[in-house]
Design an enzyme around this catalytic site. Structure first.
Site, PDB file in Angstrom:
ATOM      1  CD  GLU A 455      38.379  49.139  66.523  1.00 32.80           C
ATOM      2  OE1 GLU A 455      38.639  47.933  66.324  1.00 32.80           O
ATOM      3  OE2 GLU A 455      37.268  49.532  66.901  1.00 32.80           O
ATOM      4  CG  ASP A 532      31.868  50.003  66.443  1.00 30.79           C
ATOM      5  OD1 ASP A 532      30.924  49.876  65.633  1.00 30.79           O
ATOM      6  OD2 ASP A 532      31.898  50.841  67.368  1.00 30.79           O
TER       7      ASP A 532
END
Ligand code: 0RA
Length: 690
Positions: A455, A532
């Site tokens: 990520e 997230d």
């Protein structure tokens, strides 16, 4: 409960074999000696009680987890016979518990309901052989009988303890720790399996109780002698109760609980004694506003994730019946020569359960995942086809809604096909060069290669620097990837992120997917430990679940477990993956006070170094909570998350494809309110545990 069929006595047992082979080669009988095999012991004992309920002889079953790893299964069936068996000279109870295959020979012709499933139905004697201790209790003919065994050997003859007003069987066993690698029962798994089983027997009361850990006052209540059901003791322990009046109809309703049905009524048919090879066919279905089909298949109450002949028959009849109905009721335009539904069209958004029962059953492969018996195909095709045709005539509103849904699917299919053809045929994927974002590894052997999906660009940068470039490839993902749950392949491939990932994997997608071309045998999702990160992980898992399921099934997908804390005191640097570990580390360092907590992104790097230097001098302990992978430098990332010698990886398994599907539905599907409530009630769970 009332007796229905001809009386049974001990003389019907015919096959005699001792239990030695079971202890010598347990895998032959229960598959593995890992968690699967351990839980199989429960299913094995439960199946006998369930068969008793299916035959109409019992309507209440209780499965209890007890202290010291005892498992107890109780029912109110006829009770295992206790009279002397002619061939063995001991009680039928002892014979069933100590002679291999004896249990399976009951039923069949005698009771007309018991159907054997091969792996299931190996008999309760197998459980006895693999248990240090078994207690069998029988309430029958006004008396209470009992017998105990150690590793399959009776401690005494079956004895009559006293009178009893109850009826039924109670089997209590303790798995042998010298056979099983680890004896840890998984409550969630047990509840899930038993819930599914409860749907398969209409109107059966099934309780599951976790009484493994009891307070002292509660413990006193647990004197089990003569007690048939622990539920009746009113212990304060976790428990679940299942009762489904509607059988498979209830299961369809359950599977659709987070979906929007396109019509009101659930179709249902049950037919017994279909022909000489098929004892029963049962089907329930309802369409919902979704793209993917969810079909559950059972043969002799064994779940078949890979479907088989019964589902082939079901699909044939479904396509034919809906085409006939649409034609007859003028849903197709006369001008359109190509009008008609394909097999795929009629499957869009269907939720269906198909169950067959057969006296002789054949599966493809070892795991019972796929039904092979050819007779099931024709039986389901004719029973379901006829009943569904009639039902459509009798429910015009439901029929109209279903046909309109399928017509929509046809339109979407034609549009998607045109788009997909252009994407796939033009070779958008094949032969395309690897994306620039990908830092590939040197090895070209998939077995040795790993792909880290990381990520964010900054974590991606550290990962590229910290990795072992011989075997580890890095693909950074920027922000969110497309939610694929409701998108079609053509739309998906328009997303740069997904296209990069698909090209990196090497397998292509859709009709041209080929697992042999997979470039990495470990595909590791590395996201931050925040909301997230959890979202991106879920999106990736959805993508894999929907379009790369074979990778999940083969166990190629992993989730990296980066540490939550870095704890430093002078030169002593350690990492903790949980809060519990953090406290353990602190305790180990001999500190509970004098702690300085810091967060890296609140401080400039120089300050951080100063603090560390100060910590060295003063002996202060510094705790850093990692908010994201990007906060780790290349060395830290390597040491904690990537180095195969130290890292922790969680393999993503589809143990229960249905459960995974459900979570994805909730998180990604159309029903916003259930997604909200799911996220709220699971907000504390850091991992999406599928
Ligand atoms: C053999 C024959 C009969 C019942 C059973 C076995 C039986 C086995 C189990 C295992 C768990 N619960 C069970 N309940 C029954 C038929 C007995 C009769 O005809 O009375």
């Amino acid at each position: 409960m009332a007796e229905k069929k001809k009386n049974y006595d001990a003389s019907s047992i015919s096959v005699l074999e001792g239990l030695d082979p079971v202890r010598k080669r347990p895998g032959m009988y229960i598959g593995t000696t890992g968690p699967d095999g351990l839980h199989h012991l429960i299913w094995e004992v439960f199946d006998n009680s369930r068969d008793e309920a299916m035959g109409g002889f019992a309507n209440r079953i209780e499965v209890a987890l007890l202290p010291d790893n005892y498992i107890r299964v109780a029912d109110n069936g006829r009770g295992i016979p206790v009279d002397i068996h002619k061939q063995t000279g001991v009680s039928a109870l002892e014979t069933i518990l100590t002679v291999l295959h004896a249990g399976g020979k009951f039923g069949g012709e005698n009771t007309g309901y018991k159907v054997s499933g091969g792996l299931h139905g190996v008999g309760v004697s197998v459980v006895n052989a693999l248990s240090t201790h078994v207690i069998a209790e029988v309430h029958r003919d006004g008396a209470y009988h009992m017998q105990e065994y150690n590793i399959g050997v009776p401690k005494y003859k079956t004895k009559k303890i006293g009178p009893s007003k109850q009826q039924g069987t109670v089997i209590t066993f303790q798995a042998d720790p010298t056979i099983f690698k680890e004896i840890v029962y998984d409550w969630k798994r047990i509840v899930t399996h038993l819930r599914q089983q409860a749907y398969l027997v209409k109107a059966m009361h099934l309780s599951v109780i976790d009484a493994r850990e009891l307070e002292e006052t509660q413990q006193k209540k647990l004197d089990l002698k003569g007690v048939q059901y622990i539920s009746d003791l009113a212990l304060e322990v976790p428990h679940q109760h299942f009762y489904f009046e509607g059988g498979l109809r209830s299961l369809v309703a359950f599977n659709n609980q987070y979906q929007k049905p396109v019509h009101k009524n659930i179709f249902y048919i049950e037919k017994n004694e279909v022909d000489s090879a098929v004892l029963a066919v049962e089907v329930a279905l309802q369409y919902v506003d979704d793209l993917s089909p969810r079909i559950s298949a059972f043969a002799n109450n064994i779940y078949n994730p890979e479907h088989g002949t019964h589902i082939t028959g079901f699909k044939t009849a479904l396509t034919r019946t809906l085409n006939n109905y649409a034609k007859k009721n003028n849903f197709f335009s006369v001008k359109d020569k190509d009008a008609g539904f394909t097999g795929d069209d009629v499957l869009e958004g269907i939720t269906a359960v198909v169950s067959v029962k057969m006296p002789e059953i054949q599966f493809e492969g070892q795991t019972k995942a796929k039904l092979g018996s050819v007779e099931a195909r024709g039986a389901v095709e004719s029973v379901f086809g006829e009943a569904f045709g009639d039902w459509l005539e009798e429910h015009p509103d439901d029929a109209k809604a279903i046909i309109n849904k399928v017509i929509l699917a046809v339109k979407a299919r034609k549009a998607a096909k045109a788009a997909k053809d252009s994407v796939l045929r033009k070779g958008a994927l094949e032969g395309m060069s690897l994306p620039g974002k990908l830092a590939d590894c040197q090895s070209k052997r998939a077995e040795d290669s790993e792909l880290f999906i990381v990520e964010g660009d900054s974590a991606g940068g550290s990962a590229k620097m910290g990795r072992d470039r011989r075997t580890q490839a890095i693909l950074p993902l920027r922000g969110k990837i497309l939610n694929v749950e409701r998108a079609r392949i053509d739309k998906m491939l328009a997303s740069e992120q997904i296209k990069n990932l698909v090209i990196a994997l090497g397998t292509a997608i859709g009709d041209v997917f080929d697992i042999e071309k997979l470039r990495y045998h470990k595909v590791i999702i590395a996201t931050d430990a925040d909301v997230d990160g959890a979202h991106i992980r879920t999106l990736l898992l959805t993508l894999f679940y929907r379009y790369f399921r074979p990778l999940l099934e083969a166990g190629f997908i992993y989730i990296a477990q980066p540490p939550l804390y870095k704890i430093q005191r002078g030169k002593d640097v350690r990492f903790a993956f949980t809060d519990v570990e953090k406290f353990a580390v602190l305790k180990d360092m001999g500190v509970e006070e004098n702690i300085e907590e810091g967060e890296a992104d609140d401080e400039a790097p120089e300050e951080e170094e100063e603090t560390a230097a100060a910590a060295k001098k003063t002996g202060k302990v510094r705790i850093q909570r990692y908010k994201g992978l990007g906060e780790m430098n290349a060395d830290e990332l390597w040491e904690t998350t990537m180095n195969p010698e130290h890292r922790v990886l969680k393999q993503v398994a589809i143990d229960d494809a249905q459960m995974a599907d459900k979570i994805f539905d909730i998180l990604m599907g159309t029903d916003v309110s259930s997604r909200k409530s799911f996220i709220q009630s699971n907000a504390k769970l850091a991992n999406l545990d599928i």
